[in-house]
Design a protein around this motif. Sequence first.
Motif, PDB file in Angstrom:
ATOM      1  N   UNK A  89      39.772 -10.301  55.208  1.00 18.74           N
ATOM      2  CA  UNK A  89      38.603 -10.029  56.352  1.00 18.74           C
ATOM      3  C   UNK A  89      37.347 -10.899  55.902  1.00 18.74           C
ATOM      4  N   UNK A  90      37.121 -11.375  54.694  1.00 20.56           N
ATOM      5  CA  UNK A  90      36.229 -12.303  54.415  1.00 20.56           C
ATOM      6  C   UNK A  90      36.486 -13.575  54.920  1.00 20.56           C
ATOM      7  N   UNK A  91      37.624 -13.863  54.830  1.00 22.00           N
ATOM      8  CA  UNK A  91      37.796 -15.250  55.343  1.00 22.00           C
ATOM      9  C   UNK A  91      37.875 -15.374  57.011  1.00 22.00           C
ATOM     10  N   UNK A  92      38.265 -14.160  57.473  1.00 21.36           N
ATOM     11  CA  UNK A  92      38.538 -14.095  58.871  1.00 21.36           C
ATOM     12  C   UNK A  92      37.001 -14.204  59.725  1.00 21.36           C
ATOM     13  N   UNK A  93      35.856 -13.544  58.802  1.00 15.77           N
ATOM     14  CA  UNK A  93      34.796 -13.493  59.258  1.00 15.77           C
ATOM     15  C   UNK A  93      33.731 -14.565  59.041  1.00 15.77           C
ATOM     16  N   UNK A  94      34.384 -15.582  58.041  1.00 14.29           N
ATOM     17  CA  UNK A  94      33.430 -16.679  57.646  1.00 14.29           C
ATOM     18  C   UNK A  94      33.665 -17.945  58.634  1.00 14.29           C
ATOM     19  N   UNK A  95      32.666 -18.686  58.750  1.00 13.98           N
ATOM     20  CA  UNK A  95      32.673 -19.871  59.838  1.00 13.98           C
ATOM     21  C   UNK A  95      33.252 -20.884  59.157  1.00 13.98           C
ATOM     22  N   UNK A  96      33.283 -21.119  57.904  1.00 13.71           N
ATOM     23  CA  UNK A  96      33.848 -22.159  57.301  1.00 13.71           C
ATOM     24  C   UNK A  96      34.919 -21.524  56.211  1.00 13.71           C
ATOM     25  N   UNK A  97      35.936 -22.341  55.984  1.00 11.57           N
ATOM     26  CA  UNK A  97      37.082 -21.706  54.864  1.00 11.57           C
ATOM     27  C   UNK A  97      36.371 -21.532  53.678  1.00 11.57           C
ATOM     28  N   UNK A  98      36.253 -20.186  53.268  1.00 11.03           N
ATOM     29  CA  UNK A  98      35.454 -19.875  51.866  1.00 11.03           C
ATOM     30  C   UNK A  98      36.143 -20.705  50.724  1.00 11.03           C
ATOM     31  N   UNK A  99      35.353 -20.683  49.446  1.00 11.54           N
ATOM     32  CA  UNK A  99      35.790 -21.273  48.404  1.00 11.54           C
ATOM     33  C   UNK A  99      36.845 -20.499  47.651  1.00 11.54           C
ATOM     34  N   UNK A 131      42.837 -21.949  57.091  1.00 10.82           N
ATOM     35  CA  UNK A 131      42.977 -22.815  58.094  1.00 10.82           C
ATOM     36  C   UNK A 131      43.893 -22.415  59.125  1.00 10.82           C
ATOM     37  N   UNK A 132      44.894 -21.432  59.056  1.00 12.45           N
ATOM     38  CA  UNK A 132      45.775 -20.822  60.061  1.00 12.45           C
ATOM     39  C   UNK A 132      44.733 -20.128  60.753  1.00 12.45           C
ATOM     40  N   UNK A 133      43.885 -19.254  60.333  1.00 11.25           N
ATOM     41  CA  UNK A 133      42.794 -18.388  61.070  1.00 11.25           C
ATOM     42  C   UNK A 133      42.083 -19.047  61.848  1.00 11.25           C
ATOM     43  N   UNK A 134      41.338 -20.208  61.248  1.00 13.05           N
ATOM     44  CA  UNK A 134      40.665 -21.044  62.054  1.00 13.05           C
ATOM     45  C   UNK A 134      41.197 -21.702  63.277  1.00 13.05           C
ATOM     46  N   UNK A 135      42.471 -22.060  63.099  1.00  8.67           N
ATOM     47  CA  UNK A 135      43.183 -22.440  64.105  1.00  8.67           C
ATOM     48  C   UNK A 135      43.424 -21.410  65.220  1.00  8.67           C
ATOM     49  N   UNK A 136      43.729 -20.191  64.934  1.00  6.09           N
ATOM     50  CA  UNK A 136      43.968 -19.147  65.761  1.00  6.09           C
ATOM     51  C   UNK A 136      42.721 -18.790  66.649  1.00  6.09           C
ATOM     52  N   UNK A 137      41.564 -18.981  65.688  1.00  7.22           N
ATOM     53  CA  UNK A 137      40.389 -18.502  66.389  1.00  7.22           C
ATOM     54  C   UNK A 137      39.959 -19.571  67.612  1.00  7.22           C
ATOM     55  N   UNK A 153      33.538 -26.400  68.762  1.00  8.47           N
ATOM     56  CA  UNK A 153      32.326 -26.253  67.879  1.00  8.47           C
ATOM     57  C   UNK A 153      32.354 -24.850  67.489  1.00  8.47           C
ATOM     58  N   UNK A 154      32.720 -24.025  68.278  1.00  5.05           N
ATOM     59  CA  UNK A 154      32.802 -22.481  67.928  1.00  5.05           C
ATOM     60  C   UNK A 154      33.635 -22.178  66.934  1.00  5.05           C
ATOM     61  N   UNK A 155      34.840 -22.809  66.711  1.00  6.03           N
ATOM     62  CA  UNK A 155      35.826 -22.648  65.885  1.00  6.03           C
ATOM     63  C   UNK A 155      35.392 -23.180  64.578  1.00  6.03           C
ATOM     64  N   UNK A 156      34.284 -23.696  64.284  1.00  5.98           N
ATOM     65  CA  UNK A 156      33.778 -24.091  63.221  1.00  5.98           C
ATOM     66  C   UNK A 156      34.114 -25.487  62.639  1.00  5.98           C
ATOM     67  N   UNK A 157      34.631 -26.237  63.488  1.00  3.13           N
ATOM     68  CA  UNK A 157      34.852 -27.600  63.084  1.00  3.13           C
ATOM     69  C   UNK A 157      33.659 -28.295  63.350  1.00  3.13           C
ATOM     70  N   UNK A 158      33.517 -29.565  62.556  1.00  2.00           N
ATOM     71  CA  UNK A 158      32.200 -30.217  62.689  1.00  2.00           C
ATOM     72  C   UNK A 158      32.182 -31.204  63.596  1.00  2.00           C
ATOM     73  N   UNK A 159      33.290 -31.900  64.022  1.00  2.00           N
ATOM     74  CA  UNK A 159      33.220 -32.676  64.916  1.00  2.00           C
ATOM     75  C   UNK A 159      34.420 -32.720  65.685  1.00  2.00           C
ATOM     76  N   UNK A 160      34.353 -32.977  67.173  1.00  7.05           N
ATOM     77  CA  UNK A 160      35.534 -32.905  67.867  1.00  7.05           C
ATOM     78  C   UNK A 160      36.741 -33.882  67.622  1.00  7.05           C
ATOM     79  N   UNK A 161      36.386 -35.065  67.098  1.00  3.09           N
ATOM     80  CA  UNK A 161      37.316 -35.937  66.495  1.00  3.09           C
ATOM     81  C   UNK A 161      38.008 -35.367  65.425  1.00  3.09           C
ATOM     82  N   UNK A 162      37.332 -34.396  64.673  1.00  2.00           N
ATOM     83  CA  UNK A 162      38.118 -33.980  63.330  1.00  2.00           C
ATOM     84  C   UNK A 162      38.945 -33.042  64.027  1.00  2.00           C
TER      85      UNK A 162
END
Length: 350
Positions: A89-99, A131-137, A153-162
């Motif tokens: 749940x922590x991973x799913x709710x955070x904007x960036x992949x947690x350490x 990363x899977x969750x970020x992609x899904x989001x 941008x909402x998916x938490x990636x820093x740039x669109x080229x990224x």
Amino acid sequence: MMYDSDERRWHAVANREKAADGSFYYGVITTGVFCRPGCSSRLPNRANVEYFASCKEAQSAGYRACRKCNPTGNSKNEQNEQKIIQACRDIEQSDRPPKLKDLADAVGMSPYHFHRLFTNLVGVTPKKYASGHQARRFKDSLKASESITDAIYNAGFSSSSGVYSRNRDRLAMKPGDYRAGGAGITLHYGLAECEFGWLIVAATDRGVCAIEFGDDPALLPQQVQDRFPGAHLQHAGSDFVRLLREVVRLINTPHSSCTLPLDIQGTAFQQQVWDVLRQIKPGETLSYTEVARRIGNPKAVRAVASACAANKLAVVIPCHRVISKDGRPGGYRWGAERKRRLLDQEREEA
Ligand SMILES: [Zn+2]
């Protein structure tokens, strides 16, 4: 493993099998205490043991819970499971992949132990899960009909080229999907007007996959549908505005650089041709023959012309900059007159 006989249950107790915890409980007649099979307290005499399916049964038979294995509380397994679920749940709710360390700290485990347990229970590493969750989001936010750029941008990636390069493999349509004309994928689209007429811009969750000109905006969605017969087209609504503005800007000022996330879909040969086309600067032109020569296949002039006609990204892949050997503009998917005007504009600005 079923603990369906006294024989098996005793075996589990005698070996203090943690795996049996939760399956049954045993009471020790001489002490009046009941335990989990995996309890580490001294092994009782087998003759003094009776078994119960639940804590309730043991309690109503007059037994009290062992303090050591705490049978009425959560077992170690259950506790661990709950900790890992909490981490998910922590991973799913955070904007960036947690350490890893932060995740482990939050549930009071060492990073090593946490990593091993997480991987065992979830089936993938915490990093993969994140990363899977970020992609899904990223995909989910597109379903909510946002613009592709907002979604990125909402998916938490820093740039669109990224996002383009990182999601390339994971979210890409497979070659099979491509052959099937985009079967099963959803394309979001928006309409805009520019100096050269009406435009439709369509995007997958990877980026813009189609830019087409037309004279009648009502006919444009069908034009994209013909290119991707298997895809589901969905109007993107007002949130697509930002992306449309970017495309119009690119067309009206051809010397500006393209910052759009692109999803260029085509065969290997077409991609090869389009790569050459993208290197032609505004104000310059190449002949079909020259393009064929540059891809190292000088005889493939006709195939080059077909690849130009198959281009789905008007102006971004500047197929209008490929002309006949004798200097005439030649054909253009979106009309010879439009091609001539595009070339004129670029020459004037150059
Ligand atoms: Zn116990």
